[in-house]
Scaffold this motif. Structure first.
Motif, mmCIF file in Angstrom:
data_model
loop_
_atom_site.group_PDB
_atom_site.id
_atom_site.type_symbol
_atom_site.label_atom_id
_atom_site.label_comp_id
_atom_site.label_asym_id
_atom_site.label_seq_id
_atom_site.Cartn_x
_atom_site.Cartn_y
_atom_site.Cartn_z
ATOM 1 N N ASP B 323 0.837 -1.200 0.000
ATOM 2 C CA ASP B 323 0.000 0.000 0.000
ATOM 3 C C ASP B 323 0.867 1.243 0.000
ATOM 4 O O ASP B 323 1.701 1.423 0.884
ATOM 5 C CB ASP B 323 -0.875 0.034 1.262
ATOM 6 N N ARG B 324 0.610 2.116 -0.969
ATOM 7 C CA ARG B 324 1.315 3.402 -0.969
ATOM 8 C C ARG B 324 0.408 4.466 -0.338
ATOM 9 O O ARG B 324 0.292 5.598 -0.819
ATOM 10 C CB ARG B 324 1.686 3.786 -2.407
ATOM 11 N N ALA B 325 -0.288 4.054 0.696
ATOM 12 C CA ALA B 325 -1.192 4.960 1.406
ATOM 13 C C ALA B 325 -1.469 4.359 2.764
ATOM 14 O O ALA B 325 -1.420 3.141 2.929
ATOM 15 C CB ALA B 325 -2.503 5.131 0.633
ATOM 16 N N GLU B 326 -1.754 5.195 3.714
ATOM 17 C CA GLU B 326 -2.078 4.755 5.064
ATOM 18 C C GLU B 326 -3.590 4.756 5.266
ATOM 19 O O GLU B 326 -4.331 5.443 4.564
ATOM 20 C CB GLU B 326 -1.437 5.704 6.096
ATOM 21 N N PRO B 334 -5.362 0.754 2.568
ATOM 22 C CA PRO B 334 -6.654 0.529 1.892
ATOM 23 C C PRO B 334 -6.654 -0.691 0.978
ATOM 24 O O PRO B 334 -7.631 -1.450 0.959
ATOM 25 C CB PRO B 334 -6.854 1.814 1.079
ATOM 26 N N LEU B 335 -5.586 -0.907 0.239
ATOM 27 C CA LEU B 335 -5.550 -2.052 -0.675
ATOM 28 C C LEU B 335 -5.517 -3.353 0.111
ATOM 29 O O LEU B 335 -6.186 -4.336 -0.240
ATOM 30 C CB LEU B 335 -4.337 -1.935 -1.606
ATOM 31 N N PHE B 336 -4.754 -3.365 1.198
ATOM 32 C CA PHE B 336 -4.683 -4.549 2.054
ATOM 33 C C PHE B 336 -6.072 -4.935 2.546
ATOM 34 O O PHE B 336 -6.469 -6.102 2.502
ATOM 35 C CB PHE B 336 -3.750 -4.264 3.241
ATOM 36 N N LEU B 337 -6.801 -3.938 3.027
ATOM 37 C CA LEU B 337 -8.136 -4.221 3.572
ATOM 38 C C LEU B 337 -9.038 -4.829 2.509
ATOM 39 O O LEU B 337 -9.801 -5.761 2.767
ATOM 40 C CB LEU B 337 -8.767 -2.942 4.136
ATOM 41 N N GLU B 338 -8.924 -4.302 1.291
ATOM 42 C CA GLU B 338 -9.764 -4.811 0.198
ATOM 43 C C GLU B 338 -9.358 -6.231 -0.183
ATOM 44 O O GLU B 338 -10.211 -7.094 -0.409
ATOM 45 C CB GLU B 338 -9.634 -3.914 -1.045
ATOM 46 N N VAL B 339 -8.047 -6.449 -0.281
ATOM 47 C CA VAL B 339 -7.586 -7.762 -0.747
ATOM 48 C C VAL B 339 -7.917 -8.822 0.294
ATOM 49 O O VAL B 339 -8.387 -9.913 -0.029
ATOM 50 C CB VAL B 339 -6.072 -7.730 -1.060
ATOM 51 N N GLY B 354 0.479 -7.144 5.127
ATOM 52 C CA GLY B 354 0.357 -5.781 4.608
ATOM 53 C C GLY B 354 1.656 -5.003 4.753
ATOM 54 O O GLY B 354 2.314 -5.067 5.792
ATOM 55 N N TYR B 355 2.028 -4.325 3.695
ATOM 56 C CA TYR B 355 3.223 -3.472 3.708
ATOM 57 C C TYR B 355 2.810 -2.050 3.324
ATOM 58 O O TYR B 355 2.103 -1.859 2.342
ATOM 59 C CB TYR B 355 4.262 -3.964 2.689
ATOM 60 N N ILE B 356 3.285 -1.100 4.105
ATOM 61 C CA ILE B 356 3.136 0.300 3.715
ATOM 62 C C ILE B 356 4.486 0.719 3.150
ATOM 63 O O ILE B 356 5.524 0.485 3.780
ATOM 64 C CB ILE B 356 2.790 1.198 4.929
ATOM 65 N N TYR B 357 4.470 1.324 1.971
ATOM 66 C CA TYR B 357 5.757 1.652 1.341
ATOM 67 C C TYR B 357 5.649 2.989 0.626
ATOM 68 O O TYR B 357 4.553 3.482 0.326
ATOM 69 C CB TYR B 357 6.147 0.561 0.334
ATOM 70 N N VAL B 390 3.836 -3.997 8.091
ATOM 71 C CA VAL B 390 5.257 -3.660 7.955
ATOM 72 C C VAL B 390 5.391 -2.305 7.266
ATOM 73 O O VAL B 390 4.772 -2.069 6.227
ATOM 74 C CB VAL B 390 5.993 -4.726 7.106
ATOM 75 N N TYR B 391 6.190 -1.421 7.870
ATOM 76 C CA TYR B 391 6.529 -0.151 7.222
ATOM 77 C C TYR B 391 7.808 -0.387 6.442
ATOM 78 O O TYR B 391 8.896 -0.349 7.005
ATOM 79 C CB TYR B 391 6.706 0.953 8.271
#
Lengths: 107, 395, 309
Positions: B323-326, B334-339, B354-357, B390-391
């Motif tokens: 995810d390139r967003a928090e 947001p993408l993690f939650l959807e997937v 989930g990874y935030i990057y 993970v950040y």
């Protein structure tokens, strides 16, 4: 302008409504009765009335009927009884009288 | 296939060119980095007399979207472009555009939201608008940004949809990097998008309509929202058919998700936008080392392709979502939650991390992506368990 | 310059059956403005507020014109978009080049002086061929009488209350009409519903000019001003006669007082009938009342000084 039939609107489902909450008919609030709000109604003395039309231009509810440049009546379906017409009449030709129990039927 | 011309230019310039080819009647323009070169390029078309478009230089993004709503309700084909704070300033209007069912086309150059102020790429801006009722497309490359803009016009204006479409491209990475892009000729695009046929146009003086009515006090507000939901659900099929038609013209396929190596992947990364290219590069190298790595790129975020994701991910041993967003305080981006939601109904439980990057344009180095695949391989081998969020690469 | 008799031949573009309060000044303002618009079709935009909410309660609309409401702060931007679409569709050949349509945006003082000022300023500066009409009732009436920058000094409002520590709104009102005049647009006017002839004449001019025009229309709110329903027009008249609301226009930079005030009355005659000012008439507030009178005198003199003739 085509009439928009809303007689069964309470049964419509999502896609039966016109798109995006659009109201496809202009001025259809003419069918909505606000006369029931009124506690007093205007009465015009046609003897005193000079047909100056001040009541017509000052009415907030577009409720003064004018035919051939002359005031003929009040639209009591819409008149809320504010009394602006009576207050502004330069000839004191309009009197507000209590509405009593004869309220128009509210649709 | 139509004839195409290859050009070397930036994502923003081809987005502006695609907009010109779609022949908008009105464009609202307001500068914001890194979107500005879209409206600048379009201003040049105006000055050169190459477009019939009424170009409005509004005094804010809020007014940009407000004017777009007025123009679209009036019956015009309408476009604009924004980014970051500008999209945030439009937030109220985004909901009104979709609620009024106006097919406004907007490019969004993805950029971080303040504070601290930052001008570089992440997806916080678009993700903040994900519940606004817009169809949302994301591009990996300038080519995709060009293609998405043209397809967006057809998708939004489809009578079964009639919703605004946001076409996102990564700030600077895609907006400003020079790339090689194949562009269609003007007539082909004009023929493809066709004429916009508005419903209930305000400028149809003979049929005066009221737009933006009040629907409280027990009015059918709930039913209107239901109709909006139905429309965005219908857009799934419309997107497929528009993509199929466009692919015949351009030779470039388009799917709500696009996969690489997923036929036999054991570990997979789900990602949006320009990072998909880096991810494929790493996956390709890992394949050479015997790792069965796959990549899933999400190109349509709204409507979200749940079924497609569930199908492609159901056989893998571990999934990472980048995810390139928090979504502060949520379990992931947001993408993690959807997937993760998409995988809930899968027959086998797939471990998912989930990874935030890359927030605020922080570097997405290849070694970071290698690390993600390494984590996944450990989980797939049973030597590690999925931990928390993970950040990726943050100190 | 149409007479009332002549005006009755024009279409009344606001239908009854709307749900504005009895005696509302806003609908009087709208009727008079649109009667002044002449024969060309008019597209109306409106900011969120009493006028918009009460005239478009789904599935009923009181508008006999095409109408659009978008949000609170952006009726100017929204209508600027409609006007741009008109030009763009003409350029595309989808609307005949000789087609004439007028555009007007309405907003209350909250939606105009405050939250919509940027949108209004931008639309006027861009030169759209549109009229913006502020119906000024001096507070956020739709949400329940909160003070705006148009609320007069000393007025009670639900966010500028009266108590031992404070006597209503403490600040002077903003002079929006002059702000709009400073935009250098072709036509700016200040009007009042009490002076229909002056108002409809100004509306005619505003709609006739090519480019942007602005009208600030004084439109009392019986509910918010704590006046009887029938006094709406009477109180508006008092505002003019006391110099609180001078009637003037600025046409291509030339200022002109359109209704002369002979024997300007003390501002008290405007304030006293209104419940929102009743605290000003306590003996201990005599200084505040004198200050308000001085403010009105100064502002009135400043407008007059700019007017020719």
């Amino acid at each position: 302008m085509a009439k928009w039939d809303i007689s069964r609107i309470d049964e419509w489902k999502g896609d039966e409504f016109p798109l995006g909450a659009c109201i496809p008919e202009s001025g259809n609030s003419r069918e909505y009765v606000t006369g029931g709000w009124r506690s007093q109604r205007p009465v015009r003395d046609s003897e005193k009335c000079t047909q100056c039309l001040i009541c017509w231009i000052m009415c907030p509810d577009s409720a003064i009927v004018v035919v051939d440049e002359k005031v003929t009546d009040f639209k009591l379906d819409h008149c809320k009884g504010c009394g602006v017409c009576a207050n502004e009449c330069p000839a004191d030709a309009i009197t507000m009288v209590p509405e009593g129990c004869e309220l128009p039927e509210v649709k | 296939m139509a004839t195409q011309k290859t050009v070397s230019t930036t994502g923003n310039i081809v987005v502006a060119d695609a907009m010109r080819q779609c022949r908008p009647d009105v464009m609202a323009a307001y500068p914001i980095t890194p979107q500005t070169t879209i409206v600048e390029e379009f201003a040049a078309y105006v000055a050169q007399g190459r477009v019939h478009t009424e170009y409005i230089t509004v005094e804010s993004e809020h007014s940009a979207m407000s004017a777009c709503i007025g123009a679209s309700a009036a019956g015009a084909r309408v476009m604009t472009a924004t980014s970051s704070q500008g999209l945030a300033l439009m937030w109220e209007e985004l909901h009104i555009a979709s609620g009024m069912r106006l097919p406004i086309i907007m490019a969004n150059a993805n950029r971080a939201l303040s504070a601290p102020i930052n001008i570089h790429c992440d997806h916080s801006d678009a993700m903040g608008a994900r519940d606004a009722g817009w169809v949302m497309l994301f591009a990996e490359t300038a080519q995709e940004a060009y293609d998405n803009t043209i397809m967006a016009t057809r998708i939004g204006e489809n009578p079964d949809v009639l919703l605004p479409v946001m076409s996102c491209l990564d700030g600077f990475i895609t907006t400003h990097s020079i790339d090689r892009i194949d562009v269609l000729d003007d007539d082909t695009v004009a023929g493809f998008v066709g004429e916009y046929v508005p419903q209930n146009a305000l400028l149809d003086i003979d049929q005066p309509v009221t737009h933006g009515a009040f629907s409280g006090l027990g009015g059918p507000f709930f039913e209107f929202k239901r109709a909006q939901r139905d429309a965005i659900e219908r857009s799934r099929e419309v997107i497929k058919s528009v993509a199929a038609e466009y692919s015949e013209l351009s030779g470039r396929p388009f799917g709500a998700i696009e996969t690489w190596g997923m036929e036999d992947a054991e570990v997979a990364i789900v990602v949006i936008g320009s990072t998909a290219g880096n991810t494929r590069h790493v996956a390709r190298q890992l394949r050479a080392q015997g790792v069965k790595a796959g990549v899933v790129k999400v190109r349509v975020f709204r409507p979200f392709p749940y079924a497609e994701l569930a199908a492609t991910l159901s056989g893998v041993k571990a999934v990472a979502v980048m995810d390139r967003a928090e979504s502060f305080g949520a379990e992931g981006g947001p993408l993690f939650l959807e997937v993760r939601s998409a995988l809930y109904d899968a027959e086998t439980r797939v471990p998912i991390v989930g990874y935030i990057y890359g927030l605020g344009g922080s570097d997405v180095r290849l070694d970071l992506i290698e690390r993600v695949y390494a984590d996944l391989s450990d989980i797939a081998a049973g030597t590690a368990q999925p931990g928390g969020l993970v950040y990726l690469g943050a100190r | 310059m149409a007479t009332l008799k002549e005006l009755t031949h024009r279409e009344d573009r606001l239908e009854g059956g709307h749900r504005l309060c009895a005696g509302c000044g806003a609908s009087i303002a709208v009727r008079q403005v649109l009667l002044g618009a002449g024969e060309d079709p008019v597209v109306v935009g409106c900011a969120t507020g009493c006028l918009e909410v009460s005239t478009t309660i789904y599935p009923y609309s009181s508008w006999k014109t095409p109408f659009i409401h978008n949000a609170f702060e952006n009726s100017a931007a929204t209508v600027s978009g409609v006007e741009a679409a008109f030009k763009g569709l003409k350029a595309a050949g989808k609307i005949p080049a000789d087609k004439r349509i007028k555009f007007v945006a309405f907003g209350g003082d909250g939606g105009t002086y405050d939250i919509g000022l940027q949108s209004l300023s931008g639309a006027m500066e861009r030169g759209h061929d549109m009229v913006y009409v502020c119906y000024d009732n001096g507070a956020y009436m739709n949400t329940g009488i909160q003070r705006s920058s148009a609320t007069p000094k000393g007025a009670w409002a639900t966010t500028a209350q009266v108590g031992v520590a404070q006597q209503g709104k403490q600040q002077r009102r903003k002079d929006l009409t002059q702000i709009m005049a400073a935009h250098g647009i072709p036509y700016v006017a200040q009007a009042s519903i009490s002076h229909w002839k002056d108002l409809t004449m100004k509306a005619e001019k505003a709609f006739a000019v090519e480019g942007p025009a602005f009208m600030n229309v004084f439109a009392p709110c019986p509910r918010g001003w704590r006046i009887p329903y029938d006094k709406t027009v009477e109180v508006a008249k008092a505002a003019v006669q006391t110099g609180f609301w001078p009637l003037y226009e600025v046409e291509d930079g030339v200022w002109r007082q359109t209704v002369k005030v002979h024997n300007k009355k003390p501002v008290e005659e405007f304030l006293r009938p209104q419940g929102r000012f009743k605290h000003l008439f306590k003996p201990e507030n005599a200084d505040l009342l004198a200050e308000i009178q001085a403010d009105v005198d100064r502002a009135y003199a400043a407008v007059l000084a700019r007017c020719e003739g």
